[in-house]
Design a protein around this motif. Sequence first.
Motif, PDB file in Angstrom:
ATOM      1  N   ILE A  89      10.482  -3.175   6.612  1.00 16.27           N
ATOM      2  CA  ILE A  89       9.974  -2.573   7.837  1.00 16.27           C
ATOM      3  C   ILE A  89       9.434  -1.161   7.623  1.00 16.27           C
ATOM      4  O   ILE A  89       8.457  -0.755   8.241  1.00 16.27           O
ATOM      5  CB  ILE A  89      11.060  -2.589   8.936  1.00 16.27           C
ATOM      6  CG1 ILE A  89      10.479  -2.103  10.271  1.00 16.27           C
ATOM      7  CG2 ILE A  89      12.245  -1.740   8.556  1.00 16.27           C
ATOM      8  CD1 ILE A  89      11.329  -2.435  11.451  1.00 16.27           C
ATOM      9  N   PHE A  90      10.044  -0.438   6.721  1.00 14.92           N
ATOM     10  CA  PHE A  90       9.583   0.937   6.494  1.00 14.92           C
ATOM     11  C   PHE A  90       8.398   0.995   5.537  1.00 14.92           C
ATOM     12  O   PHE A  90       7.800   2.034   5.347  1.00 14.92           O
ATOM     13  CB  PHE A  90      10.723   1.803   5.957  1.00 14.92           C
ATOM     14  CG  PHE A  90      11.757   2.109   6.999  1.00 14.92           C
ATOM     15  CD1 PHE A  90      11.482   3.018   8.011  1.00 14.92           C
ATOM     16  CD2 PHE A  90      12.992   1.490   6.977  1.00 14.92           C
ATOM     17  CE1 PHE A  90      12.418   3.303   8.987  1.00 14.92           C
ATOM     18  CE2 PHE A  90      13.933   1.774   7.949  1.00 14.92           C
ATOM     19  CZ  PHE A  90      13.652   2.674   8.957  1.00 14.92           C
ATOM     20  N   PHE A  91       8.089  -0.132   4.906  1.00 16.96           N
ATOM     21  CA  PHE A  91       7.073  -0.083   3.859  1.00 16.96           C
ATOM     22  C   PHE A  91       5.790  -0.797   4.266  1.00 16.96           C
ATOM     23  O   PHE A  91       5.198  -1.520   3.508  1.00 16.96           O
ATOM     24  CB  PHE A  91       7.631  -0.664   2.551  1.00 16.96           C
ATOM     25  CG  PHE A  91       8.708   0.199   1.983  1.00 16.96           C
ATOM     26  CD1 PHE A  91       8.391   1.323   1.220  1.00 16.96           C
ATOM     27  CD2 PHE A  91      10.044  -0.069   2.238  1.00 16.96           C
ATOM     28  CE1 PHE A  91       9.386   2.147   0.722  1.00 16.96           C
ATOM     29  CE2 PHE A  91      11.038   0.755   1.743  1.00 16.96           C
ATOM     30  CZ  PHE A  91      10.713   1.865   0.987  1.00 16.96           C
ATOM     31  N   GLN A  92       5.393  -0.624   5.534  1.00 17.21           N
ATOM     32  CA  GLN A  92       4.113  -1.149   5.954  1.00 17.21           C
ATOM     33  C   GLN A  92       3.390  -0.068   6.739  1.00 17.21           C
ATOM     34  O   GLN A  92       4.010   0.850   7.269  1.00 17.21           O
ATOM     35  CB  GLN A  92       4.325  -2.398   6.789  1.00 17.21           C
ATOM     36  CG  GLN A  92       5.412  -2.251   7.826  1.00 17.21           C
ATOM     37  CD  GLN A  92       5.862  -3.584   8.358  1.00 17.21           C
ATOM     38  OE1 GLN A  92       5.088  -4.525   8.393  1.00 17.21           O
ATOM     39  NE2 GLN A  92       7.104  -3.672   8.766  1.00 17.21           N
TER      40      GLN A  92
ATOM     41  N   THR B 208       0.856  -1.177   0.000  1.00 21.72           N
ATOM     42  CA  THR B 208       0.000   0.000   0.000  1.00 21.72           C
ATOM     43  C   THR B 208       0.895   1.231   0.000  1.00 21.72           C
ATOM     44  O   THR B 208       2.063   1.153   0.400  1.00 21.72           O
ATOM     45  CB  THR B 208      -0.917   0.046   1.243  1.00 21.72           C
ATOM     46  OG1 THR B 208      -1.346   1.390   1.441  1.00 21.72           O
ATOM     47  CG2 THR B 208      -0.168  -0.416   2.480  1.00 21.72           C
ATOM     48  N   GLY B 209       0.340   2.351  -0.441  1.00 17.33           N
ATOM     49  CA  GLY B 209       1.151   3.566  -0.460  1.00 17.33           C
ATOM     50  C   GLY B 209       1.203   4.251   0.886  1.00 17.33           C
ATOM     51  O   GLY B 209       2.049   5.112   1.129  1.00 17.33           O
ATOM     52  N   LEU B 210       0.275   3.864   1.780  1.00 25.39           N
ATOM     53  CA  LEU B 210       0.230   4.525   3.083  1.00 25.39           C
ATOM     54  C   LEU B 210       1.107   3.756   4.061  1.00 25.39           C
ATOM     55  O   LEU B 210       0.669   2.814   4.715  1.00 25.39           O
ATOM     56  CB  LEU B 210      -1.214   4.605   3.584  1.00 25.39           C
ATOM     57  CG  LEU B 210      -2.139   5.383   2.643  1.00 25.39           C
ATOM     58  CD1 LEU B 210      -3.574   5.320   3.114  1.00 25.39           C
ATOM     59  CD2 LEU B 210      -1.685   6.828   2.518  1.00 25.39           C
ATOM     60  N   THR B 211       2.366   4.137   4.140  1.00 29.48           N
ATOM     61  CA  THR B 211       3.336   3.381   4.923  1.00 29.48           C
ATOM     62  C   THR B 211       4.127   4.289   5.845  1.00 29.48           C
ATOM     63  O   THR B 211       4.040   5.516   5.757  1.00 29.48           O
ATOM     64  CB  THR B 211       4.356   2.686   4.003  1.00 29.48           C
ATOM     65  OG1 THR B 211       5.092   3.711   3.339  1.00 29.48           O
ATOM     66  CG2 THR B 211       3.676   1.816   2.977  1.00 29.48           C
ATOM     67  N   ALA B 212       4.919   3.662   6.704  1.00 29.85           N
ATOM     68  CA  ALA B 212       5.802   4.423   7.574  1.00 29.85           C
ATOM     69  C   ALA B 212       6.738   5.300   6.746  1.00 29.85           C
ATOM     70  O   ALA B 212       7.024   6.450   7.096  1.00 29.85           O
ATOM     71  CB  ALA B 212       6.629   3.475   8.450  1.00 29.85           C
TER      72      ALA B 212
END
Lengths: 252, 315
Positions: free
Chosen positions: B250-253, B154-158
Motif C-alpha cells: 500500500i505504501f509503495f504505489q 516505480t520510485g515515485l510512491t506514497a
Amino acid sequence: MNNKIEVREFSFYYGAFQALKNLYLDIRENAITALIGPSGCGKSTFLRCLNRMNDTIRGTRAEGQVFFDGRDIYAPAVDVVELRQHIGMVFQRPNPFPQSIYDNVAFGPRVVGMAARRSELDRLVQESLEGAALWDEVKHRLRDSALDLNPGQQQRLCIARTIAVKPKVILMDEPCSALDPVATLSVEDLMRRLAQEYTIVIVTHNMQQAARASHYTGFFWLGELVEFNTTENLFSAPKAPLTEAYITGRRG
Amino acid sequence: MAVVQKSSQIDAPTDATSQTNWGEWFIEGVIKVAGISSIVIIGLIFLFLLREGLPAFLDIPLRQLFGTRWYPIEDAFGMAPLLAGSLIVTVGAVVIALPLGLTTAIYMGEIAPPWQREILKPIIEVLAGIPSIVLGFLGWIALAPLIQRLGAPTGLTAFTGSLILAYMSLPTIISIAEDALYAVPKEYRGGALAIGATQWQSIWRVVLPAARPGLVIAVMLGIGRAIGETMAVMMVTGNAANIPSLGSGIFFQPVRTMTATIAAEMGEVAQGSLHYSTLFAIGIVLFVISFAINWLAGRLVGMKGMRRSRRGGML
Ligand SMILES: Nc1ncnc2c1ncn2[C@@H]1O[C@H](COP(=O)(O)OP(=O)(O)O)[C@@H](O)[C@H]1O
Ligand SMILES: [Mg+2]
C-alpha cells in the motif's frame, strides 16, 4: 553501636574547585546525624557524595573512601543504581512526581522489581505511607494527584517513596526548609521514629532542629569538618572556637 | 493590569505616570488588534473558501463528491482517492517521524553530553530551514531511484512522499519535544535516581509522562506540517489519482494528495467552473481536517493528569 558509614580521607572537587577537604567521619547505625554549617560550606555536596548523586554532575571528582557496611562505595565495581536503593535521599523541596499518590510510593518498588503481585505492592505502599505517618490522611485518595497534597504532606510522601524500597540509610537535605513550623515538627517526629529502623543523615541550617532532633552533629566550615560530636556535647561544650562562634552567633 | 499600573506608579515620579499609562494603553491596543485581526482573517479565509467551494457541495451529490473516481475531464469529481493519498502519505510520515523525532529529542535533552548537543542543535535548525522544494528535488533524483531499486514498480510512491515529509517534520518535532523535556523540573530526575531508578527508568516513567502535553503538541505540529505540505510531495508521490489497492504494497504505489491536486490543477481551471469549486471544496475538507486535528490535540493536552503535570512544572 556500629558505624553504618565510614568516611576516610575524603575530598571532592567541582572541576578545579575543592568543595570538600579531607574528611574523616563516622555515621552511626540507627541514629540521626545532623550536619550544620553556613550556606555554601559543602553540606549538600557531602550528603550527595554518600549515595553518589554527584555522579550525575559533570566534571566532578571524588578522592578517598566512603565505606558503607564496610564496602567502599567509590570502588570501581560498585553498582551505583543498587547503592541508591540502599542509601535513599529526600530533597530540600518536596519533589513528588506528577502522578497519583499511590504511583509515587509504588515507583521505587516497581523500578527495582520488589513486588511482583498487586497485593504485595498494595501492602508495601500502605506500609510505607504508614511509616511516613501519612496513611490516615491519604488512604481514601490514593488515586489523587500527589501535587494536590500540601507541602508538608508532599514531603512525607517523598519520605514514604524513599522508604518503600527499604533502604538502610536515608539522606535528607534540609527537608523542612520549605515547610511551615507545624509540618516541620511532624517531619521531625517522623525522623525520630524512622531512626529506630533506619540510619538518618540530615542537613539543616536550623540549629534548633539539629539540637532537637539529632543524636550526633557535625559542623562544616568551608568544606572542612571542624567538629563532630554527640549533639549534646557539641551544643553544650563545643571544642573548636569556630563551632562555638557559629552556634552562639546563630542562637543569640 | 491593576498590579502593573500600581507598580509603575510607585517606580515612576508622579509627572511620568500619565505617560506610562498612555504607553500601556497603546501597547495593549496593538496587541488586542493583532489578536483580533488574526481571528478575523481566519474567519474571512473560511468564508472565502465556503463561497468558492460551496457550489461543489450543492451541485455534486455527496456520494459522487466523495466517490472513488477523480477524473475532472469527464466531470468525475470523487475525492476519495485524494483523501486516501493524503492519509497514506501522512500516516507513513508520522510512523517514521514520531519514533525518530522523540528518540532524538530524548537523546539530545537527556543523554547527550553538552558538546554533542551543541553540534546537533544547529544542524537540526538548518534542517528546518531547507526549502521544501529542495527536499522534493532531492527526493525525486536521489530517493526515488533508490526506492525503485528496492523493488517497487516505480520510485515515485506514497512511501517516498512519507520519507520526505517525515524528514521535513523532524525539526519541528525534535525542537518542541526537547523544549517539553527541558521544562520538566530537574528534581523529578533526581528524585527517581535517588531511590534506585536507572536513568532510562527515570526518563521513561517520570520525565516522559510529565512532558506529555508538550510531546503531544510537538507531534501534532509535526503532523500539521506534513499534512499541509504540497510541493515536495507533489514531486515524489507519482500523482496518480487512484484509490490505492490495499495490501502490503500500500505504501509503495503512486498516490496523489489533496494539496497536490489543488496546486496542480488550480492553474488550468476556468474560474467559477464546477472543477474550480471542487478544488475549493477540497480546501474546505483540508480546513476541517486540520481543525479536527487541533481539537484532538487540545483534548489530548487538556486531559486529566496532564494538567497536573503542568502544574508540577511550576512547582
Ligand atoms: N553543581 C555545582 N557545580 C559547581 N560548584 C558547586 C555545585 N554545587 C555546589 N557547588 C559549590 O560547592 C560549595 C558547597 O556547596 P553546597 O554543598 O551546596 O553547600 P551547602 O549545602 O552547605 O550550602 C559551594 O561553594 C558551591 O558554590
Ligand atoms: Mg545545601
